[in-house]
Design a protein around this motif. Sequence first.
Motif, PDB file in Angstrom:
ATOM      1  N   ASP A 129       0.866  -1.187   0.000  1.00  0.00           N
ATOM      2  CA  ASP A 129       0.000   0.000   0.000  1.00  0.00           C
ATOM      3  C   ASP A 129       0.894   1.226   0.000  1.00  0.00           C
ATOM      4  OD1 ASP A 129      -2.405  -1.462   0.051  1.00  0.00           O
ATOM      5  OD2 ASP A 129      -2.202  -1.771   2.206  1.00  0.00           O
ATOM      6  N   VAL A 130       1.189   1.707  -1.185  1.00  0.00           N
ATOM      7  CA  VAL A 130       2.170   2.778  -1.375  1.00  0.00           C
ATOM      8  C   VAL A 130       1.502   4.126  -1.161  1.00  0.00           C
ATOM      9  CG1 VAL A 130       3.854   3.776  -2.964  1.00  0.00           C
ATOM     10  CG2 VAL A 130       3.384   1.310  -3.031  1.00  0.00           C
ATOM     11  N   GLY A 144       6.227   6.416  -1.259  1.00  0.00           N
ATOM     12  CA  GLY A 144       7.018   5.568  -0.389  1.00  0.00           C
ATOM     13  C   GLY A 144       7.623   4.387  -1.140  1.00  0.00           C
ATOM     14  N   ARG A 145       8.617   3.760  -0.492  1.00  0.00           N
ATOM     15  CA  ARG A 145       9.273   2.585  -1.081  1.00  0.00           C
ATOM     16  C   ARG A 145       9.694   1.643   0.044  1.00  0.00           C
ATOM     17  NH1 ARG A 145      12.239   1.173  -6.418  1.00  0.00           N
ATOM     18  NH2 ARG A 145      13.390  -0.691  -5.786  1.00  0.00           N
ATOM     19  N   HIS A 146       9.271   0.379  -0.072  1.00  0.00           N
ATOM     20  CA  HIS A 146       9.617  -0.648   0.904  1.00  0.00           C
ATOM     21  C   HIS A 146      10.875  -1.383   0.441  1.00  0.00           C
ATOM     22  CE1 HIS A 146       9.241  -4.356   3.302  1.00  0.00           C
ATOM     23  NE2 HIS A 146       8.547  -3.604   4.144  1.00  0.00           N
ATOM     24  N   PRO A 147      11.708  -1.869   1.364  1.00  0.00           N
ATOM     25  CA  PRO A 147      12.935  -2.589   0.951  1.00  0.00           C
ATOM     26  C   PRO A 147      12.676  -3.815   0.086  1.00  0.00           C
ATOM     27  CG  PRO A 147      13.062  -1.977   3.270  1.00  0.00           C
ATOM     28  CD  PRO A 147      11.684  -1.644   2.823  1.00  0.00           C
ATOM     29  N   LEU A 148      11.487  -4.416   0.151  1.00  0.00           N
ATOM     30  CA  LEU A 148      11.189  -5.595  -0.666  1.00  0.00           C
ATOM     31  C   LEU A 148      10.711  -5.246  -2.061  1.00  0.00           C
ATOM     32  CD1 LEU A 148       9.410  -7.948   1.919  1.00  0.00           C
ATOM     33  CD2 LEU A 148      11.769  -8.038   1.110  1.00  0.00           C
ATOM     34  N   GLN A 149      10.416  -3.973  -2.322  1.00  0.00           N
ATOM     35  CA  GLN A 149       9.964  -3.577  -3.658  1.00  0.00           C
ATOM     36  C   GLN A 149      11.123  -3.581  -4.642  1.00  0.00           C
ATOM     37  OE1 GLN A 149       7.477   0.032  -2.085  1.00  0.00           O
ATOM     38  NE2 GLN A 149       6.809  -0.347  -4.211  1.00  0.00           N
ATOM     39  N   THR A 150      10.824  -3.894  -5.891  1.00  0.00           N
ATOM     40  CA  THR A 150      11.819  -3.855  -6.964  1.00  0.00           C
ATOM     41  C   THR A 150      11.542  -2.738  -7.964  1.00  0.00           C
ATOM     42  OG1 THR A 150      10.554  -5.431  -8.298  1.00  0.00           O
ATOM     43  CG2 THR A 150      12.190  -6.344  -6.785  1.00  0.00           C
ATOM     44  N   SER A 151      10.432  -2.041  -7.827  1.00  0.00           N
ATOM     45  CA  SER A 151      10.080  -1.003  -8.781  1.00  0.00           C
ATOM     46  C   SER A 151       9.129  -0.016  -8.122  1.00  0.00           C
ATOM     47  CB  SER A 151       9.431  -1.619 -10.029  1.00  0.00           C
ATOM     48  OG  SER A 151       8.889  -0.629 -10.866  1.00  0.00           O
ATOM     49  N   GLY A 155      -0.225   1.712 -11.225  1.00  0.00           N
ATOM     50  CA  GLY A 155      -1.187   1.776 -12.321  1.00  0.00           C
ATOM     51  C   GLY A 155      -1.179   0.511 -13.150  1.00  0.00           C
ATOM     52  N   ALA A 156      -0.934   0.651 -14.473  1.00  0.00           N
ATOM     53  CA  ALA A 156      -0.979  -0.502 -15.371  1.00  0.00           C
ATOM     54  C   ALA A 156       0.111  -1.519 -15.057  1.00  0.00           C
ATOM     55  CB  ALA A 156      -0.837  -0.027 -16.821  1.00  0.00           C
ATOM     56  N   ALA A 157       1.201  -1.086 -14.420  1.00  0.00           N
ATOM     57  CA  ALA A 157       2.315  -1.980 -14.099  1.00  0.00           C
ATOM     58  C   ALA A 157       2.353  -2.336 -12.625  1.00  0.00           C
ATOM     59  CB  ALA A 157       3.630  -1.327 -14.519  1.00  0.00           C
ATOM     60  N   GLN A 158       1.190  -2.308 -11.963  1.00  0.00           N
ATOM     61  CA  GLN A 158       1.189  -2.536 -10.527  1.00  0.00           C
ATOM     62  C   GLN A 158       1.406  -4.009 -10.140  1.00  0.00           C
ATOM     63  OE1 GLN A 158      -2.645  -1.539  -8.879  1.00  0.00           O
ATOM     64  NE2 GLN A 158      -3.776  -2.663 -10.449  1.00  0.00           N
ATOM     65  N   VAL A 159       1.109  -4.935 -11.051  1.00  0.00           N
ATOM     66  CA  VAL A 159       1.315  -6.360 -10.776  1.00  0.00           C
ATOM     67  C   VAL A 159       2.646  -6.779 -11.408  1.00  0.00           C
ATOM     68  CG1 VAL A 159       0.376  -8.677 -10.997  1.00  0.00           C
ATOM     69  CG2 VAL A 159      -1.166  -6.723 -10.759  1.00  0.00           C
ATOM     70  N   GLN A 160       3.590  -7.200 -10.584  1.00  0.00           N
ATOM     71  CA  GLN A 160       4.944  -7.466 -11.052  1.00  0.00           C
ATOM     72  C   GLN A 160       5.418  -8.821 -10.552  1.00  0.00           C
ATOM     73  OE1 GLN A 160       7.138  -4.236  -9.368  1.00  0.00           O
ATOM     74  NE2 GLN A 160       5.815  -2.658 -10.263  1.00  0.00           N
TER      75      GLN A 160
END
Length: 469
Positions: A129-130, A144-151, A155-160
């Motif tokens: 939940d950014v 915000g950015r969590h340490p486990l995020q890679t990007s 929006g359209a690219a929310q599922v990675q």
Amino acid sequence: MSAPKDNRQPDQVAKLEKEVESLRDQLARALAEIERLRKELEEALRSLKRQAAPFSRGDPKANPKPPGRKPGAQYGERASRPVPARVNQQIAVPLPKNCLRCGGPVIHQETRPQFQEDIVRLTIVRRFDVEVGCCARCGRHLQGRHPLQTSDALGAAQVQLGPEALSLAAHLNKEMGISHERVARVLDLGYGLRASRSALCRALTRLGEKAAPTYQHLVTAVRSSPVNQVDETGWRVAAHLEWLWVVVNREVTVYAILPGRGFAAAASILGEDYDGFLTHDGWRPYYRFTRAFHQTCLSHLIRRCQDLVEIASPSGAGFPLAVMQLLRKGLALRDRSQLGEISLHGLSVSAGRLANSMDRLLAQTFRLPANRRLAKHLCHEQPHLFTFLHCPGIEATNNAAEQAIRPAVIARKTWGGNRTQTGARTQQILASILRTCRQQGKQAFPRLLDLLRSPVERLLDIIPAALSP
């Protein structure tokens, strides 16, 4: 009364001369055909030795050894899987209440462990939940950015795809040569994770861009290395022939996919003024590194001599056999030197005697065209045959480069090459990173995870210490 003149003699002479001329033409054509067939036979025998040759290795042995371990004392060292250091699940396995044969009561004597190591078919779905906002002063967009995020994409690219899946995909595709389509199939079968071929391709491209700074430092490392081995093989990019180069030293392996096979391509990796030691297969463009010291691969020459012996007559086989004997004497001298059985002075004297023997051998006149070609090649390579004896520590073969290029050859057989120049760039970067990690005994998986999760440019710890920032 004079005898009549015999007009048949000039006619017979002319006829015989014409027959002789015809026979000479036939002989010339036959000799040309024999030479053409000899060259085709040599080429066919060489093609069987190439990495791209069919998998057949000829007829099986008449009396092969039985497969498996040898019986008795010849079994060898006995080994088994080590006991795991951790246990995630402990399960009690009780005795049956009655004997399965006679139905009698069962007496418990002891409890003994058995271990089972397995994989878990599980896909983890994380929802981040950014929080998105802006600066109250300048209005700049922030999130915000969590340490486990890679990007940071939304929006359209929310599922990675997560970093664990991408790291596994990089190993399967770039190290083991499995195609993108089959990598997607492995993720589906093993973990229940659905991913398309194009999604994996784009994700690996992004990973390659993150690894690009480390790759550039690896290229700098091979340029500054005093000793390198180099080799090249064909590679397809967008169905066009290009060349995959590999440069190997004790710490680093660098791959590069380039449009040419000449000096310009090699110089783009090593630099035109490279002045170290180069071990290679004798390809002529390598000798345009005029400031470098060269060692031609003895394994290539020995295999070439063996091929000539197979097709040559007993009288024609003498020359390649003598060359093989001299080259193997050089390898035996190296082994004795490494075992401490010969001093440096003795090694230098023996190397000089080998060089003199090769001089006398090449001073002969050869009748067979194949022997003449071999002698011409050896005359060119002669100053670089025994560099490894004069400079202990230099490899006599480029086997390390050939071993490094073999996974790429297997991948080429599996899925043919790259479809785009971007894919070729990703291939050379990730293959270099994975091979160098393995070469240094470091785990590539956690390093790729850190690289994917890093929001800023990051250099991996596989750069040689002298070059590491």
